[in-house]
Motif scaffolding. Sequence first.
Motif, PDB file in Angstrom:
ATOM      1  N   THR A   1      -3.036  95.681   5.232  1.00 12.62           N
ATOM      2  CA  THR A   1      -1.927  94.890   4.707  1.00 12.62           C
ATOM      3  C   THR A   1      -0.732  95.790   4.405  1.00 12.62           C
ATOM      4  O   THR A   1       0.414  95.467   4.745  1.00 12.62           O
ATOM      5  N   ILE A   2      -0.999  96.926   3.769  1.00 14.37           N
ATOM      6  CA  ILE A   2       0.068  97.884   3.489  1.00 14.37           C
ATOM      7  C   ILE A   2       0.673  98.408   4.787  1.00 14.37           C
ATOM      8  O   ILE A   2       1.898  98.570   4.901  1.00 14.37           O
ATOM      9  N   ALA A   3      -0.187  98.643   5.788  1.00 17.87           N
ATOM     10  CA  ALA A   3       0.309  99.153   7.068  1.00 17.87           C
ATOM     11  C   ALA A   3       1.231  98.152   7.752  1.00 17.87           C
ATOM     12  O   ALA A   3       2.238  98.528   8.359  1.00 17.87           O
TER      13      ALA A   3
ATOM     14  N   ALA B   1       6.144  90.926   1.321  1.00 18.29           N
ATOM     15  CA  ALA B   1       5.869  89.499   1.149  1.00 18.29           C
ATOM     16  C   ALA B   1       5.245  88.902   2.403  1.00 18.29           C
ATOM     17  O   ALA B   1       4.301  88.105   2.328  1.00 18.29           O
ATOM     18  N   LEU B   2       5.745  89.302   3.571  1.00 11.31           N
ATOM     19  CA  LEU B   2       5.157  88.825   4.821  1.00 11.31           C
ATOM     20  C   LEU B   2       3.717  89.311   4.972  1.00 11.31           C
ATOM     21  O   LEU B   2       2.828  88.567   5.419  1.00 11.31           O
ATOM     22  N   ALA B   3       3.480  90.583   4.609  1.00  9.36           N
ATOM     23  CA  ALA B   3       2.128  91.126   4.687  1.00  9.36           C
ATOM     24  C   ALA B   3       1.195  90.416   3.708  1.00  9.36           C
ATOM     25  O   ALA B   3       0.014  90.196   4.005  1.00  9.36           O
ATOM     26  N   MET B   4       1.705  90.035   2.536  1.00 11.42           N
ATOM     27  CA  MET B   4       0.891  89.305   1.576  1.00 11.42           C
ATOM     28  C   MET B   4       0.516  87.925   2.106  1.00 11.42           C
ATOM     29  O   MET B   4      -0.580  87.429   1.840  1.00 11.42           O
ATOM     30  N   CYS B   5       1.435  87.313   2.853  1.00 12.09           N
ATOM     31  CA  CYS B   5       1.113  86.031   3.484  1.00 12.09           C
ATOM     32  C   CYS B   5      -0.071  86.183   4.434  1.00 12.09           C
ATOM     33  O   CYS B   5      -0.966  85.329   4.482  1.00 12.09           O
ATOM     34  N   VAL B   6      -0.077  87.279   5.189  1.00 13.09           N
ATOM     35  CA  VAL B   6      -1.193  87.547   6.098  1.00 13.09           C
ATOM     36  C   VAL B   6      -2.463  87.807   5.305  1.00 13.09           C
ATOM     37  O   VAL B   6      -3.545  87.327   5.664  1.00 13.09           O
ATOM     38  N   LEU B   7      -2.348  88.584   4.218  1.00 15.64           N
ATOM     39  CA  LEU B   7      -3.514  88.893   3.388  1.00 15.64           C
ATOM     40  C   LEU B   7      -4.158  87.626   2.841  1.00 15.64           C
ATOM     41  O   LEU B   7      -5.381  87.529   2.751  1.00 15.64           O
ATOM     42  N   ILE B   8      -3.348  86.643   2.477  1.00 15.55           N
ATOM     43  CA  ILE B   8      -3.869  85.378   1.958  1.00 15.55           C
ATOM     44  C   ILE B   8      -4.383  84.500   3.091  1.00 15.55           C
ATOM     45  O   ILE B   8      -5.399  83.807   2.953  1.00 15.55           O
TER      46      ILE B   8
ATOM     47  N   ILE C   1      -6.843  87.679  11.523  1.00 17.93           N
ATOM     48  CA  ILE C   1      -7.352  86.333  11.247  1.00 17.93           C
ATOM     49  C   ILE C   1      -8.496  85.992  12.181  1.00 17.93           C
ATOM     50  O   ILE C   1      -9.530  85.448  11.769  1.00 17.93           O
ATOM     51  N   ALA C   2      -8.350  86.311  13.472  1.00 12.26           N
ATOM     52  CA  ALA C   2      -9.383  85.984  14.450  1.00 12.26           C
ATOM     53  C   ALA C   2     -10.666  86.750  14.176  1.00 12.26           C
ATOM     54  O   ALA C   2     -11.765  86.202  14.288  1.00 12.26           O
ATOM     55  N   SER C   3     -10.542  88.032  13.801  1.00 13.05           N
ATOM     56  CA  SER C   3     -11.737  88.826  13.532  1.00 13.05           C
ATOM     57  C   SER C   3     -12.469  88.327  12.300  1.00 13.05           C
ATOM     58  O   SER C   3     -13.705  88.346  12.247  1.00 13.05           O
TER      59      SER C   3
END
Length: 236
Positions: A158-160, A113-120, A214-216
């Motif tokens: 994201t999976i990583a 769920a945390l990784a999905m937040c980053v993905l979005i 995000i920065a990249s």
Amino acid sequence: MEISPDNWVILAWNGWRLNATIVFTWAVMALMVAGAWLVTARLSGGETVSRWQVMLEVVVTTIRDQIAEVGADDPDRYLPFIGTLFLFIATANILGVVPGYQPPTGSLSTTAALAMCVLIAVPLFSITKRGLRGYLKTYVQPSPIMLPFNVVATMSRTIALAVRLYGNVMSGTVIVGILISIAPFFFPVLMQLLGLLTGLIQAYIFAILAMVYIASASRVSHDSPADTDTQNDKGD
């Protein structure tokens, strides 16, 4: 010994199960909300400030500086998201010293769920910075043939993120359980201290990697429409 808090069912009713992952996640969120309210309820702009306010300012400044070091041109823009990620993971891991508590980050569902937040968050921050067209162009750079590879790279990182955090927290739980069975008094104390350090490190790594992604994605290239508009404005 329960390796994952998902396996610890606290309440079951008509096929509906409330496991420790959900309960401890709520507990961490409630603790963070209460702590934030208590610290910010009496903020002072004068010369005399409370110790809690000093600690809050140190934490916020440190996170902002780390975001700036990643290369973000506007750290305050990313501070709420990255800061929340770091503080949630750090708090969840540090509370591991409390007897009977299991970090929700030891559950793959939480880390996913945390990784999905980053993905979005990555496309949202990028689109607001460089526009939808500028963001989509990153998937076909340096050539359109890279489109499938860039899509796979986005999903794999994201999976990583999820697996890395889950694996590190879960492995610590397993090691503590093994050492408790060998020497129930000495080793657990050392492992709890080590767990505090590794928990903070894992929170830092997760937040920094999220900020790097995000920065990249938000970095505006020299030939992007945003830069072209800026140059035209300067010419006018």
